[in-house]
Design an enzyme around this catalytic site. Structure first.
Site, PDB file in Angstrom:
ATOM      1  N   ASP A  14     -11.756 -15.460  22.172  1.00  0.00           N
ATOM      2  CA  ASP A  14     -11.160 -16.518  21.361  1.00  0.00           C
ATOM      3  C   ASP A  14     -10.738 -17.648  22.284  1.00  0.00           C
ATOM      4  O   ASP A  14     -10.969 -17.596  23.495  1.00  0.00           O
ATOM      5  CB  ASP A  14      -9.961 -15.980  20.566  1.00  0.00           C
ATOM      6  CG  ASP A  14      -8.756 -15.663  21.442  1.00  0.00           C
ATOM      7  OD1 ASP A  14      -8.863 -15.754  22.687  1.00  0.00           O
ATOM      8  OD2 ASP A  14      -7.702 -15.324  20.891  1.00  0.00           O
ATOM      9  N   ASP A  50      -7.251 -19.918  23.158  1.00  0.00           N
ATOM     10  CA  ASP A  50      -5.805 -19.951  22.948  1.00  0.00           C
ATOM     11  C   ASP A  50      -5.235 -21.288  23.427  1.00  0.00           C
ATOM     12  O   ASP A  50      -5.515 -21.709  24.553  1.00  0.00           O
ATOM     13  CB  ASP A  50      -5.132 -18.821  23.746  1.00  0.00           C
ATOM     14  CG  ASP A  50      -5.732 -17.459  23.449  1.00  0.00           C
ATOM     15  OD1 ASP A  50      -5.454 -16.906  22.379  1.00  0.00           O
ATOM     16  OD2 ASP A  50      -6.504 -16.945  24.297  1.00  0.00           O
ATOM     17  N   ASP A  60      -6.447 -19.529  18.500  1.00  0.00           N
ATOM     18  CA  ASP A  60      -5.013 -19.305  18.331  1.00  0.00           C
ATOM     19  C   ASP A  60      -4.252 -20.551  18.759  1.00  0.00           C
ATOM     20  O   ASP A  60      -4.455 -21.051  19.875  1.00  0.00           O
ATOM     21  CB  ASP A  60      -4.531 -18.124  19.198  1.00  0.00           C
ATOM     22  CG  ASP A  60      -5.027 -16.781  18.677  1.00  0.00           C
ATOM     23  OD1 ASP A  60      -5.312 -16.685  17.469  1.00  0.00           O
ATOM     24  OD2 ASP A  60      -5.118 -15.834  19.478  1.00  0.00           O
TER      25      ASP A  60
HETATM   26  P1  TTP Z   1      -5.755 -12.785  23.980  1.00  0.00           P
HETATM   27  O1  TTP Z   1      -6.323 -14.041  23.448  1.00  0.00           O
HETATM   28  O2  TTP Z   1      -5.762 -11.617  23.055  1.00  0.00           O
HETATM   29  O3  TTP Z   1      -6.481 -12.308  25.317  1.00  0.00           O
HETATM   30  P2  TTP Z   1      -7.133 -13.124  26.522  1.00  0.00           P
HETATM   31  O4  TTP Z   1      -7.146 -14.592  26.235  1.00  0.00           O
HETATM   32  O5  TTP Z   1      -6.458 -12.689  27.752  1.00  0.00           O
HETATM   33  O6  TTP Z   1      -8.613 -12.561  26.582  1.00  0.00           O
HETATM   34  P3  TTP Z   1      -9.849 -12.934  25.642  1.00  0.00           P
HETATM   35  O7  TTP Z   1     -10.819 -13.659  26.482  1.00  0.00           O
HETATM   36  O8  TTP Z   1     -10.376 -11.625  25.164  1.00  0.00           O
HETATM   37  O9  TTP Z   1      -9.333 -13.782  24.518  1.00  0.00           O
HETATM   38  O10 TTP Z   1      -4.243 -12.998  24.381  1.00  0.00           O
HETATM   39  C1  TTP Z   1      -3.831 -13.979  25.317  1.00  0.00           C
HETATM   40  C2  TTP Z   1      -2.409 -13.757  25.707  1.00  0.00           C
HETATM   41  O11 TTP Z   1      -1.553 -14.043  24.629  1.00  0.00           O
HETATM   42  C3  TTP Z   1      -2.120 -12.323  26.113  1.00  0.00           C
HETATM   43  O12 TTP Z   1      -1.589 -12.322  27.417  1.00  0.00           O
HETATM   44  C4  TTP Z   1      -1.050 -11.837  25.231  1.00  0.00           C
HETATM   45  C5  TTP Z   1      -0.531 -13.075  24.552  1.00  0.00           C
HETATM   46  N1  TTP Z   1      -0.220 -12.839  23.147  1.00  0.00           N
HETATM   47  C6  TTP Z   1       1.098 -12.960  22.742  1.00  0.00           C
HETATM   48  O13 TTP Z   1       1.979 -13.265  23.552  1.00  0.00           O
HETATM   49  N2  TTP Z   1       1.406 -12.725  21.438  1.00  0.00           N
HETATM   50  C7  TTP Z   1       0.456 -12.375  20.514  1.00  0.00           C
HETATM   51  O14 TTP Z   1       0.791 -12.180  19.333  1.00  0.00           O
HETATM   52  C8  TTP Z   1      -0.926 -12.267  20.969  1.00  0.00           C
HETATM   53  C9  TTP Z   1      -2.023 -11.888  20.009  1.00  0.00           C
HETATM   54  C10 TTP Z   1      -1.196 -12.508  22.284  1.00  0.00           C
HETATM   55 MN    MN Z   2      -7.823 -15.313  24.354  1.00  0.00          MN
HETATM   56 MN    MN Z   3      -5.736 -15.015  21.459  1.00  0.00          MN
END
Ligand code: TTP
Ligand code: MN
Ligand code: MN
Ligand code: MN
Length: 375
Positions: free
Chosen positions: A204, A206, A300
């Protein structure tokens, strides 16, 4: 990258937040096996085993060279009998029978498939498994079992299960920034998550949004999503408003060991057109039936007031294991509580921090750059 450097276990600290963990490392075949076992333990609800395997894998990712002999495991932190046995098996046979058995099992494969669906966690996947469901087709035949989020997850399964590339994340950032600046000039949009740690692909994208004037950021997301929606770019969204006040009063900021925070946020699926010319909203080509020259992407959005921005940035950069270890370190070694809103001495207000560096300093930790947080 050094190749055959000697592993010096004595120099490796016990907490992942005390180590430098680069994205590319020297022990991939071992870490993949251990991560598979961690994942499988999670599917069975064995949180303890999940964390043990994940800690062992994380230690190997931080080593300056490859493990070539089991004797090198001696003295490594977080390395129990089970993890050692897996590494030994891999060293001797190039393959681990236990890991292969797990990977080939119907249970693991089904749980992996189901939990990969947006909106499906281990509990739901397990329930479906026990009901005899095994495939996406099985689920599509049982749509009453699905909530709106899961339904969107299945509808866009193919796009969402393929990687998001860095250039796609950058393209999404431009779209999001455009909308954010229209709604609130002066706001900033920061790419967080895996891409901030240097990953070239992710599941995703973020973003963390803030504004230099405290309070200006409140209520931003509904307006931004409304704007994106009018551009036909929103395939799914669920927005949650900021509930930090309720959250703060809950028994010393309940989230002490979870990643849940109380920020205004939106979990969404956005439509990323392949090129600006491939999308014609005026021609009535809404995103509900997207043409194939584009892609659904999980995005996100999180909004933090500037006074909490550093904590939100640290909390949303990950990795998940790095965050878990930071919180564990704070609690066990410093008797402080860290979450994505602040760093608290029991019963006291949060220590102020203007940057991530400030937070590491408060904790007495060496600063670890985002690219070295791939624990
Ligand atoms: P993710 O997007 O789940 O993971 P990521 O970006 O490290 O890997 P990917 O490439 O698979 O997307 O989460 C990113 C960070 O956000 C992770 O360190 C945890 C944090 N987080 C929160 O703090 N609260 C939440 O509700 C979620 C879903 C994630
Ligand atoms: Mn992510
Ligand atoms: Mn995420
Ligand atoms: Mn160092």
């Amino acid at each position: 990258l050094p190749t055959r450097s000697q592993v010096d276990p004595g120099s490796l600290p016990a907490y992942a937040c005390q180590r430098h963990t680069p994205l590319n490392h020297h022990n991939l075949c071992f870490t993949e096996a251990l991560e598979t076992l961690a994942e499988a333990a999670g599917f069975e609800g064995s949180q303890g085993r999940l964390i043990s395997f994940r800690r062992a894998a994380s230690v190997l990712r931080a080593l300056p060279g490859p493990i070539t002999n089991v004797s090198q495991l001696r003295g490594l932190p977080c390395f129990g009998d089970h993890s050692s046995r897996i590494v030994q098996e891999l060293l001797e046979h190039g393959i681990s029978s236990e890991v292969e058995r797990v990977k080939q099992s119907e249970r693991y494969q089904t749980m992996k498939l189901f939990t990969q669906i947006f909106g499906v966690g281990v509990k739901t996947a397990d329930k479906w498994y026990r009901e005899g469901l095994r495939t996406l087709e099985d689920l599509q035949g049982q749509t009453r079992k699905l909530n709106r989020q899961q339904e969107a997850g299945i509808r866009h399964f193919e796009d969402l299960s393929s990687s998001v590339w860095r250039h796609e994340a950058d393209a999404i950032q431009r779209v999001v920034e455009e909308a954010v600046w229209q709604v609130l000039p002066g706001a900033s949009v920061t790419l967080t998550g895996g891409f901030r740690r240097g990953k070239l692909q992710g599941h995703d994208v973020d973003f963390l949004i803030t504004h230099p004037v405290e309070g200006q950021e409140a209520g931003l997301i509904p307006k931004v999503m409304g704007l994106l929606e009018s551009q036909g770019l929103v395939l799914y969204q669920h927005t949650q408003s900021n509930h930090y006040q309720d959250f703060k009063d809950l028994e010393h900021k309940v989230s002490q060991s979870t990643a849940i925070d109380a920020y205004e946020r939106c979990f969404s699926i956005l439509w990323l057109p392949k090129s600006p010319t491939s999308f014609h909203p005026e021609a009535g080509e809404g995103p509900k039936e997207p043409s194939r020259d584009g892609k659904a992407v999980r995005v996100d959005l999180v909004v933090a007031p500037i006074s909490q921005f550093a904590f939100a940035l640290l909390g949303w950069t990950g990795s998940q294991h790095f965050e878990r270890e930071l919180r564990r370190f704070s609690r066990a070694e410093k008797q402080m509580l860290l979450n994505s809103h602040g760093l608290y001495h029991p019963e006291k207000e949060s220590l102020p921090a203007a940057s991530e560096e400030d937070i590491f300093t408060h904790l007495g930790l060496e600063y670890i750059a985002p690219e070295q947080r791939n624990a």
